[in-house]
Design a protein around this motif. Sequence first.
Motif, PDB file in Angstrom:
ATOM      1  N   GLY A 119       0.728  -1.304   0.207  1.00 47.60           N
ATOM      2  CA  GLY A 119       0.191   0.002  -0.110  1.00 47.60           C
ATOM      3  C   GLY A 119       0.780   1.223   0.054  1.00 47.60           C
ATOM      4  N   LEU A 120       1.786   1.265   0.777  1.00 42.25           N
ATOM      5  CA  LEU A 120       2.915   2.275   0.683  1.00 42.25           C
ATOM      6  C   LEU A 120       3.563   2.624  -0.535  1.00 42.25           C
ATOM      7  CD1 LEU A 120       4.433   1.893   4.383  1.00 42.25           C
ATOM      8  CD2 LEU A 120       2.560   3.273   3.770  1.00 42.25           C
ATOM      9  N   SER A 121       4.131   1.519  -1.127  1.00 40.46           N
ATOM     10  CA  SER A 121       4.854   1.416  -2.363  1.00 40.46           C
ATOM     11  C   SER A 121       4.058   2.066  -3.532  1.00 40.46           C
ATOM     12  CB  SER A 121       5.257   0.032  -2.498  1.00 40.46           C
ATOM     13  OG  SER A 121       5.979   0.015  -3.823  1.00 40.46           O
ATOM     14  N   LEU A 122       2.570   1.568  -3.662  1.00 38.33           N
ATOM     15  CA  LEU A 122       1.698   1.946  -4.718  1.00 38.33           C
ATOM     16  C   LEU A 122       1.494   3.305  -4.367  1.00 38.33           C
ATOM     17  CD1 LEU A 122      -0.855   1.662  -6.579  1.00 38.33           C
ATOM     18  CD2 LEU A 122      -2.221   0.956  -4.596  1.00 38.33           C
ATOM     19  N   ARG A 123       1.402   3.971  -3.386  1.00 37.07           N
ATOM     20  CA  ARG A 123       1.032   5.579  -3.161  1.00 37.07           C
ATOM     21  C   ARG A 123       2.397   6.203  -3.483  1.00 37.07           C
ATOM     22  NH1 ARG A 123      -2.293   2.325  -0.633  1.00 37.07           N
ATOM     23  NH2 ARG A 123      -4.676   2.991  -0.404  1.00 37.07           N
ATOM     24  N   ALA A 124       3.425   5.714  -3.113  1.00 42.65           N
ATOM     25  CA  ALA A 124       4.704   6.451  -3.620  1.00 42.65           C
ATOM     26  C   ALA A 124       4.903   6.290  -4.918  1.00 42.65           C
ATOM     27  CB  ALA A 124       5.582   5.691  -2.664  1.00 42.65           C
ATOM     28  N   GLU A 125       4.587   5.288  -5.445  1.00 44.93           N
ATOM     29  CA  GLU A 125       4.894   5.201  -6.880  1.00 44.93           C
ATOM     30  C   GLU A 125       3.818   6.142  -7.788  1.00 44.93           C
ATOM     31  OE1 GLU A 125       7.256   3.703  -8.927  1.00 44.93           O
ATOM     32  OE2 GLU A 125       8.075   3.549  -6.917  1.00 44.93           O
ATOM     33  N   ALA A 126       2.633   6.236  -7.063  1.00 44.24           N
ATOM     34  CA  ALA A 126       1.627   7.198  -7.982  1.00 44.24           C
ATOM     35  C   ALA A 126       2.404   8.703  -7.478  1.00 44.24           C
ATOM     36  CB  ALA A 126       0.373   7.032  -7.067  1.00 44.24           C
ATOM     37  N   ALA A 127       2.690   8.992  -6.804  1.00 49.18           N
ATOM     38  CA  ALA A 127       3.307  10.400  -6.497  1.00 49.18           C
ATOM     39  C   ALA A 127       4.381  10.421  -7.404  1.00 49.18           C
ATOM     40  CB  ALA A 127       3.639  10.487  -5.081  1.00 49.18           C
ATOM     41  N   ARG A 128       5.502   9.526  -7.375  1.00 46.48           N
ATOM     42  CA  ARG A 128       6.368   9.628  -8.381  1.00 46.48           C
ATOM     43  C   ARG A 128       5.873   9.766  -9.901  1.00 46.48           C
ATOM     44  NH1 ARG A 128       8.799   5.345  -5.246  1.00 46.48           N
ATOM     45  NH2 ARG A 128      10.396   5.702  -3.944  1.00 46.48           N
ATOM     46  N   ALA A 129       4.947   9.166 -10.397  1.00 42.71           N
ATOM     47  CA  ALA A 129       4.639   9.252 -11.566  1.00 42.71           C
ATOM     48  C   ALA A 129       4.075  10.499 -11.860  1.00 42.71           C
ATOM     49  CB  ALA A 129       3.540   7.952 -11.940  1.00 42.71           C
ATOM     50  N   LEU A 130       3.051  11.135 -10.900  1.00 39.97           N
ATOM     51  CA  LEU A 130       2.680  12.219 -11.227  1.00 39.97           C
ATOM     52  C   LEU A 130       3.472  13.619 -11.132  1.00 39.97           C
ATOM     53  CD1 LEU A 130      -0.460  11.735  -8.850  1.00 39.97           C
ATOM     54  CD2 LEU A 130      -0.564  12.147 -11.421  1.00 39.97           C
ATOM     55  N   VAL A 131       4.705  13.628 -10.581  1.00 41.82           N
ATOM     56  CA  VAL A 131       5.530  14.697 -10.393  1.00 41.82           C
ATOM     57  C   VAL A 131       5.977  15.238 -11.998  1.00 41.82           C
ATOM     58  CG1 VAL A 131       8.179  15.571  -9.985  1.00 41.82           C
ATOM     59  CG2 VAL A 131       6.806  14.113  -8.179  1.00 41.82           C
ATOM     60  N   PRO A 132       6.289  14.823 -12.837  1.00 42.41           N
ATOM     61  CA  PRO A 132       6.591  15.256 -14.243  1.00 42.41           C
ATOM     62  C   PRO A 132       5.256  15.744 -14.862  1.00 42.41           C
ATOM     63  CG  PRO A 132       6.862  12.924 -14.331  1.00 42.41           C
ATOM     64  CD  PRO A 132       6.661  13.183 -12.808  1.00 42.41           C
ATOM     65  N   ILE A 133       4.001  15.311 -14.507  1.00 43.32           N
ATOM     66  CA  ILE A 133       3.046  15.889 -14.997  1.00 43.32           C
ATOM     67  C   ILE A 133       2.753  17.321 -14.257  1.00 43.32           C
ATOM     68  CG2 ILE A 133       0.465  15.411 -15.400  1.00 43.32           C
ATOM     69  CD1 ILE A 133       1.123  12.284 -15.413  1.00 43.32           C
ATOM     70  N   LEU A 134       2.847  17.298 -13.233  1.00 41.66           N
ATOM     71  CA  LEU A 134       2.576  18.436 -12.330  1.00 41.66           C
ATOM     72  C   LEU A 134       3.674  19.577 -12.701  1.00 41.66           C
ATOM     73  CD1 LEU A 134       1.900  17.056  -8.602  1.00 41.66           C
ATOM     74  CD2 LEU A 134       0.426  17.711 -10.641  1.00 41.66           C
ATOM     75  N   ASN A 135       4.748  19.130 -13.011  1.00 39.20           N
ATOM     76  CA  ASN A 135       5.738  20.050 -13.659  1.00 39.20           C
ATOM     77  C   ASN A 135       5.661  20.336 -15.144  1.00 39.20           C
ATOM     78  OD1 ASN A 135       6.769  20.508 -10.956  1.00 39.20           O
ATOM     79  ND2 ASN A 135       8.297  18.750 -11.100  1.00 39.20           N
TER      80      ASN A 135
END
Length: 460
Positions: free
Chosen positions: A30-46
């Motif tokens: 569960g922790l890894s899933l959410r951390a990976e989602a955050a990593r994937a979203l960083v370049p999109i937010l930028n």
Amino acid sequence: MNQAKNNRRQGTNKRSQRNPKQAPAEGQNGLSLRAEAARALVPILNARGSLASLDDSRVAPRDRALLREICYGVCRTLPRLEALASVLLKSSFKARDTDIQALLLVGIYQLLYLRIPAHAAVGETAGAARLLDKGWATRVLNGCLRRLQREASEMQAKVDRDPAVALLHPVWWLKALRQAWPNDWREIAIANNQAGPMTLRVNRRRTSQEAYLERLRENGIEARPCEHAPDGLTLETPCDVSALPGFAEGNVSVQDEAAQLAIELLGPALAPRPGAQVLDACSAPGGKTAHLLEAFDVSLQALDSDAERLQRVEGTLERLGLSAQLSAADAGEQDWWDGTPFDAILLDAPCSGSGVIRRHPDIKRLRRPDDIGQLAALQARLLDNLWQTLASGGTLVYATCSVLPEENSEQITAFLERTPDAEIDTPQGLAWGVESGAGRQLLPREHGHDGFFYARLKRK
């Protein structure tokens, strides 16, 4: 929408850099899933990456569908999530902590849109900050998300007073839609906010729409015929392609109904002419290329400027047992052309993607207002160049997955004005779309087709 590959793992922690394919430890999924989602979203937010580069290899296989749901859902609802985050935070995160901002958005999305127990959405999202080597953020995230639990209704009502937040589109997008479609802009925005249905294209060389519909039902998959595309079936519930009977054997492909209508316009130019010379410009990923070859006995050249994307065309044709001449080249130049005029050309031009936002919700963040003019200039260059390769009496179908007139009706009007030997040949009274200048415009419909524009031109 292609972005540099080195952006897609922005924000990766040191542990994952040492062994990027390492599976998460038991109890850490569960922790890894959410951390990976955050990593994937960083370049999109930028605004430096896209969902096309989403990498799910570092989460447990059973969590991969949820990872996609979270990432796509966050992009789809981003205006509201960011508005709520600004209310929850006393001060914005620094630029170096965009991954924590992304994690907060992931938490908000789970609480508001997913049937995930609140304690898991809060606890595992906050705890995932440690996997990003930012344990200090755990308390901040926990406090924000617990406050949202208590005050969700009031907060949403407050931020939704802004139409851009309520309709989940940036202000400039809504302005462009309102200007283009004053009577339909709100419905377009609402349709953009729904996940698009899964639509299939039956390979008419191997089966029929009716026969494959029955085969789906025999396999417990409910579907209905498309309203306008004679080879199309829309599933009641999306599924993995591996569940589709005969998919690997090439009996069926995934393609939106609007995209399937290209052959309806090209048909009159090709059906009575076996061996006709056809060009599919900007062909990747190959859906329309394959559909043309399934429907007509033609000699087809598939062109795309991106050699990597052209490999997807090759893979599609191989699965379907079809063949074409593939060329990695710029359709705005002629160094790829051997001088033999084409009887028909399909130009599925690069565009804003404003008609397929529901399938690519990151478009709302990645596009900028000045992109539209640049894309229109590119489309004009492609039209002018490809017209020179078209035979006298030949047919060119211009298509975009856009709903903006600058890329569609206005583009074709300008082309006709500067091209004396071009004439409008778009059929009148078609059952689909609405008349738009010299072409036909389909607007995205809930539970129906994507937004698309078509114009058929003939060379005198």
